[in-house]
Design a protein around this motif. Structure first.
Motif, PDB file in Angstrom:
ATOM      1  N   VAL A 105      42.588  42.648  44.802  1.00  0.00           N
ATOM      2  CA  VAL A 105      41.352  41.888  45.050  1.00  0.00           C
ATOM      3  C   VAL A 105      41.654  40.655  45.893  1.00  0.00           C
ATOM      4  O   VAL A 105      40.905  40.317  46.824  1.00  0.00           O
ATOM      5  N   THR A 106      42.770  39.992  45.585  1.00  0.00           N
ATOM      6  CA  THR A 106      43.154  38.816  46.348  1.00  0.00           C
ATOM      7  C   THR A 106      43.407  39.175  47.811  1.00  0.00           C
ATOM      8  O   THR A 106      43.002  38.448  48.726  1.00  0.00           O
ATOM      9  N   ALA A 107      44.080  40.309  48.035  1.00  0.00           N
ATOM     10  CA  ALA A 107      44.336  40.763  49.406  1.00  0.00           C
ATOM     11  C   ALA A 107      43.034  41.079  50.126  1.00  0.00           C
ATOM     12  O   ALA A 107      42.867  40.776  51.319  1.00  0.00           O
ATOM     13  N   VAL A 119      39.447  31.252  40.799  1.00  0.00           N
ATOM     14  CA  VAL A 119      39.819  31.644  39.432  1.00  0.00           C
ATOM     15  C   VAL A 119      40.755  32.843  39.356  1.00  0.00           C
ATOM     16  O   VAL A 119      41.399  33.058  38.323  1.00  0.00           O
ATOM     17  N   LEU A 120      40.844  33.638  40.415  1.00  0.00           N
ATOM     18  CA  LEU A 120      41.673  34.841  40.368  1.00  0.00           C
ATOM     19  C   LEU A 120      43.155  34.504  40.491  1.00  0.00           C
ATOM     20  O   LEU A 120      43.562  33.725  41.357  1.00  0.00           O
ATOM     21  N   ASP A 121      43.956  35.126  39.638  1.00  0.00           N
ATOM     22  CA  ASP A 121      45.402  35.000  39.694  1.00  0.00           C
ATOM     23  C   ASP A 121      45.934  36.090  40.626  1.00  0.00           C
ATOM     24  O   ASP A 121      45.784  37.278  40.330  1.00  0.00           O
ATOM     25  N   ALA A 155      32.614  34.995  46.749  1.00  0.00           N
ATOM     26  CA  ALA A 155      34.000  34.945  47.220  1.00  0.00           C
ATOM     27  C   ALA A 155      34.642  33.588  46.961  1.00  0.00           C
ATOM     28  O   ALA A 155      35.803  33.512  46.519  1.00  0.00           O
ATOM     29  N   SER A 156      33.921  32.510  47.213  1.00  0.00           N
ATOM     30  CA  SER A 156      34.514  31.186  47.039  1.00  0.00           C
ATOM     31  C   SER A 156      34.796  30.886  45.569  1.00  0.00           C
ATOM     32  O   SER A 156      35.798  30.248  45.232  1.00  0.00           O
TER      33      SER A 156
END
Length: 243
Positions: free
Chosen positions: A199-201, A190-192, A184-185
């Motif tokens: 995925v961010t949510a 790296v995720l936009d 997760a960290s």
């Protein structure tokens, strides 16, 4: 066996007590049970990949050639292991609902495989044919008796539960052995969010918390959640046969 019937696989003969180990020579100093016990000891310590006739023979203090008088091949040995490790099925009391019965069955399989996680690495060249595996199948199919579901569909339901159990056991085993940075960290860096909003949510909602710290309570809770959702679907399907 009647004339014209194909010979039974050697593993089947041994598992069902239909034959004595083949071979001539001095009085036998080993038993099939001792060989299986030694193979389990090796697999517990070194994994399925370490299993060989010579390695098991060494565990017993015998030569590999002497083992072939009892077990004709490594494939036969793996068949014997696949049945021995699962052991006897759970005792599900009469009158238990089909859902509670399958739930008990699934948790029992989950716990049994958890004692020897390497079991899931045994190649499944053919359906298990030993008495223990057949007893597990009998209990699971029996849990669905009276539901009105056709026999082929009953088998499909049971097999899907077992596939779920084995898949979860494999995932949890692999997560426990993976080393490296926290998932997760790393992904958070790296995720936009515009490209991966869902995925961010999920990460913002702590959906992945605990993934990098696999422990017994988390594993069972995760297993129970997925199993419950699967049985919810079974509930809808089975209901159609009662209408």
């Amino acid at each position: 066996m009647t004339t014209g019937e194909a010979a039974l696989p050697r593993a089947v003969e041994l598992m069902w007590g239909l034959a004595q180990p083949a071979g001539r020579g001095p009085k036998r100093a080993l038993t099939i049970d001792q060989i299986i016990d030694a193979a389990i000891e090796v697999a517990d310590a070194e994994g399925v990949a370490a299993l060989s006739m010579s390695r098991v023979a060494k565990q017993l203090g015998f030569t590999a050639m002497s083992l072939y008088r009892y077990v004709d091949s490594k494939d036969t040995l793996l068949d014997l292991l696949m049945d021995r490790v699962v052991g006897a099925p759970p005792d599900i009391p009469a009158g238990t609902s089909w859902r509670a019965g399958l739930e008990q069955w699934a948790f029992a399989e989950f716990d049994r495989i958890g004692r020897h996680p390497w079991w899931i690495d045994i190649p499944l060249a053919r359906p298990p044919m030993g008495p223990n595996n057949m007893a597990w199948l009998e209990v699971a199919l029996g849990a669905l008796a009276g539901t009105g579901v056709p026999e082929p569909a009953k088998l499909e339901l049971v097999m899907n539960v077992s596939v779920y159990v084995i898949g979860k056991c494999r995932m949890l085993r692999d997560l426990q052995t993976v080393e490296g940075a926290d998932f997760a960290s790393v992904m958070a860096r790296v995720l936009d969010p515009q490209r991966f909003p869902a995925v961010t949510a999920a990460m913002s909602g702590a959906a992945f918390d605990g993934e990098s710290d696999v422990h017994f309570d988390w594993a069972r809770a995760d297993f129970e959640f997925g199993l419950a959702r699967m049985l919810d679907g079974f509930e809808v399907f089975i209901r159609t046969f009662a209408e």
